[in-house]
Scaffold this motif. Structure first.
Motif, mmCIF file in Angstrom:
data_model
loop_
_atom_site.group_PDB
_atom_site.id
_atom_site.type_symbol
_atom_site.label_atom_id
_atom_site.label_comp_id
_atom_site.label_asym_id
_atom_site.label_seq_id
_atom_site.Cartn_x
_atom_site.Cartn_y
_atom_site.Cartn_z
ATOM 1 N N LEU A 80 -7.312 -3.641 -1.977
ATOM 2 C CA LEU A 80 -7.356 -2.511 -1.044
ATOM 3 C C LEU A 80 -6.310 -2.605 0.046
ATOM 4 O O LEU A 80 -5.644 -1.622 0.368
ATOM 5 C CB LEU A 80 -8.743 -2.430 -0.396
ATOM 6 N N SER A 81 -6.180 -3.783 0.637
ATOM 7 C CA SER A 81 -5.400 -3.900 1.868
ATOM 8 C C SER A 81 -4.048 -4.578 1.703
ATOM 9 O O SER A 81 -3.235 -4.572 2.627
ATOM 10 C CB SER A 81 -6.211 -4.685 2.907
ATOM 11 N N GLY A 82 -3.804 -5.182 0.547
ATOM 12 C CA GLY A 82 -2.549 -5.889 0.360
ATOM 13 C C GLY A 82 -1.370 -4.962 0.167
ATOM 14 O O GLY A 82 -1.509 -3.736 0.061
ATOM 15 N N ASP A 83 -0.187 -5.552 0.128
ATOM 16 C CA ASP A 83 1.026 -4.758 -0.110
ATOM 17 C C ASP A 83 1.884 -5.368 -1.213
ATOM 18 O O ASP A 83 3.049 -5.003 -1.383
ATOM 19 C CB ASP A 83 1.848 -4.622 1.180
ATOM 20 N N GLU A 84 1.296 -6.299 -1.959
ATOM 21 C CA GLU A 84 2.034 -6.957 -3.026
ATOM 22 C C GLU A 84 1.564 -6.463 -4.387
ATOM 23 O O GLU A 84 0.427 -6.016 -4.542
ATOM 24 C CB GLU A 84 1.848 -8.476 -2.953
ATOM 25 N N VAL A 85 2.454 -6.570 -5.358
ATOM 26 C CA VAL A 85 2.081 -6.276 -6.744
ATOM 27 C C VAL A 85 1.182 -7.396 -7.237
ATOM 28 O O VAL A 85 1.418 -8.574 -6.939
ATOM 29 C CB VAL A 85 3.337 -6.166 -7.631
ATOM 30 N N GLU A 86 0.127 -7.051 -7.953
ATOM 31 C CA GLU A 86 -0.798 -8.045 -8.483
ATOM 32 C C GLU A 86 -0.516 -8.277 -9.960
ATOM 33 O O GLU A 86 -0.300 -7.326 -10.709
ATOM 34 C CB GLU A 86 -2.242 -7.567 -8.311
ATOM 35 N N PRO A 87 -0.493 -9.545 -10.393
ATOM 36 C CA PRO A 87 -0.179 -9.829 -11.798
ATOM 37 C C PRO A 87 -1.194 -9.202 -12.741
ATOM 38 O O PRO A 87 -2.401 -9.288 -12.520
ATOM 39 C CB PRO A 87 -0.243 -11.367 -11.864
ATOM 40 N N GLY A 88 -0.680 -8.546 -13.763
ATOM 41 C CA GLY A 88 -1.545 -7.986 -14.789
ATOM 42 C C GLY A 88 -2.134 -6.633 -14.459
ATOM 43 O O GLY A 88 -2.859 -6.067 -15.262
ATOM 44 N N ILE A 89 -1.849 -6.077 -13.268
ATOM 45 C CA ILE A 89 -2.434 -4.803 -12.861
ATOM 46 C C ILE A 89 -1.344 -3.741 -12.839
ATOM 47 O O ILE A 89 -0.250 -3.962 -12.324
ATOM 48 C CB ILE A 89 -3.099 -4.913 -11.479
ATOM 49 N N ASP A 90 -1.660 -2.593 -13.399
ATOM 50 C CA ASP A 90 -0.725 -1.473 -13.455
ATOM 51 C C ASP A 90 -0.275 -1.127 -12.033
ATOM 52 O O ASP A 90 -1.093 -0.705 -11.202
ATOM 53 C CB ASP A 90 -1.432 -0.273 -14.095
ATOM 54 N N PRO A 91 1.006 -1.288 -11.701
ATOM 55 C CA PRO A 91 1.464 -1.026 -10.333
ATOM 56 C C PRO A 91 1.288 0.424 -9.902
ATOM 57 O O PRO A 91 1.085 0.696 -8.711
ATOM 58 C CB PRO A 91 2.952 -1.432 -10.366
ATOM 59 N N VAL A 92 1.357 1.353 -10.849
ATOM 60 C CA VAL A 92 1.153 2.767 -10.504
ATOM 61 C C VAL A 92 -0.291 2.994 -10.074
ATOM 62 O O VAL A 92 -0.563 3.674 -9.079
ATOM 63 C CB VAL A 92 1.516 3.675 -11.699
ATOM 64 N N ALA A 93 -1.231 2.416 -10.816
ATOM 65 C CA ALA A 93 -2.649 2.552 -10.466
ATOM 66 C C ALA A 93 -2.949 1.862 -9.143
ATOM 67 O O ALA A 93 -3.718 2.378 -8.318
ATOM 68 C CB ALA A 93 -3.524 1.968 -11.574
ATOM 69 N N LEU A 94 -2.327 0.715 -8.907
ATOM 70 C CA LEU A 94 -2.548 -0.009 -7.656
ATOM 71 C C LEU A 94 -2.011 0.785 -6.474
ATOM 72 O O LEU A 94 -2.646 0.853 -5.414
ATOM 73 C CB LEU A 94 -1.888 -1.381 -7.727
ATOM 74 N N ALA A 95 -0.847 1.414 -6.660
ATOM 75 C CA ALA A 95 -0.294 2.266 -5.601
ATOM 76 C C ALA A 95 -1.220 3.448 -5.333
ATOM 77 O O ALA A 95 -1.418 3.849 -4.169
ATOM 78 C CB ALA A 95 1.096 2.761 -5.999
ATOM 79 N N TRP A 96 -1.806 4.005 -6.399
ATOM 80 C CA TRP A 96 -2.768 5.097 -6.229
ATOM 81 C C TRP A 96 -3.950 4.648 -5.383
ATOM 82 O O TRP A 96 -4.382 5.353 -4.469
ATOM 83 C CB TRP A 96 -3.266 5.565 -7.597
ATOM 84 N N LEU A 97 -4.486 3.471 -5.685
ATOM 85 C CA LEU A 97 -5.629 2.942 -4.941
ATOM 86 C C LEU A 97 -5.298 2.831 -3.459
ATOM 87 O O LEU A 97 -6.047 3.317 -2.600
ATOM 88 C CB LEU A 97 -6.018 1.574 -5.504
#
Length: 249
Positions: A80-97
């Motif tokens: 929720l609060s981080g600003d880094e890309v997480e391994p194995g997680i779709d970066p587009v979906a993470l940006a959406w979150l």
């Protein structure tokens, strides 16, 4: 935290869906946010249960249960609060979150406060300094401020997820309708060309020897028309399959 440890706690959150993309990745991220609540609840319950047990083996089992629960809770807050890309997680979906809840800093902060409070409780339990009042304080916080802000976050994410799916469905359906219209027009043109070629063949036959060359060309045009119609049918099936895939994704 090492990269392997980060990947391990993300895997704990996302389970078998690690590596999901598109709408599936967003659903899994929403589930990861829910893990903040469920994992912290598990850890708190282990602390409360541990206070009732005298057998050291029971206490060790509770500590092990807390150890399994807390990584997922920390990972949920980081997502929720981080600003880094997480391994194995779709970066587009993470940006959406993160973009979806970017204007909810108070709610995100409450998630972090709750995880920190449960972490402190777990440490106190491990150090044998935990008291029943400590558990009560955490549970009161969970039932009050945390629950209020957690509901806000989940509702916001759920609304956006539902809205995105509706938009995707509507766009896919419109694209499919446009494609089918274009394919029908191609079919109509192809059939007309085929009729013209048949008529041309008939006229060439009436002319006789002088129309033989023209008859060959008319035959080739008719065969081309038939191939276009066959290709059109295949493309139609592919378009339908693609539209269904986009809607169901």
């Amino acid at each position: 935290m090492t990269a392997m440890n980060r990947l391990a706690d993300i895997t704990d959150v996302l389970g078998q869906q690690l590596g999901a993309t598109g709408i599936a990745a967003r659903v899994e991220l929403l589930r990861a946010v829910d893990m903040i609540r469920s994992h912290c609840a598990r850890a708190t319950l282990y602390c409360a249960a541990g206070l009732l047990f005298d057998d050291p083996r029971d206490r060790e089992a509770c500590i092990a249960g807390i150890g399994r629960a807390m990584p997922g809770a920390h990972a949920g807050v980081r997502l929720l609060s981080g600003d880094e890309v997480e391994p194995g997680i779709d970066p587009v979906a993470l940006a959406w979150l993160r973009d979806t809840v970017a204007d909810m800093p108070d709610s995100i902060a409450q998630m972090g406060h709750f995880v920190a409070a449960v972490s402190d409780l777990a440490k106190a339990f491990a150090n044998e300094t935990c008291k029943p009042d400590d558990v009560r304080e955490v549970t009161r916080f969970a039932a009050g401020a945390f629950n209020e802000h957690f509901a806000k976050l989940v509702n916001r994410l759920s609304e956006h997820l539902h809205s995105d799916r509706i938009v995707r469905r509507a766009t896919a359906n419109q694209t499919g309708a446009d494609a089918r219209t274009a394919l029908r027009e191609i079919s109509e043109i192809s059939r007309n060309v085929g009729l013209i070629a048949i008529n041309a063949s008939i006229e060439a036959a009436h002319v006789g020897e002088q129309g033989r060359g023209f008859a060959v060309i008319a035959t080739e045009i008719r065969e081309l028309s038939e191939k276009i119609e066959q290709a059109n049918t295949r493309v139609q099936a592919q378009v339908d399959a693609l539209i269904h895939q986009v809607i169901d994704d």
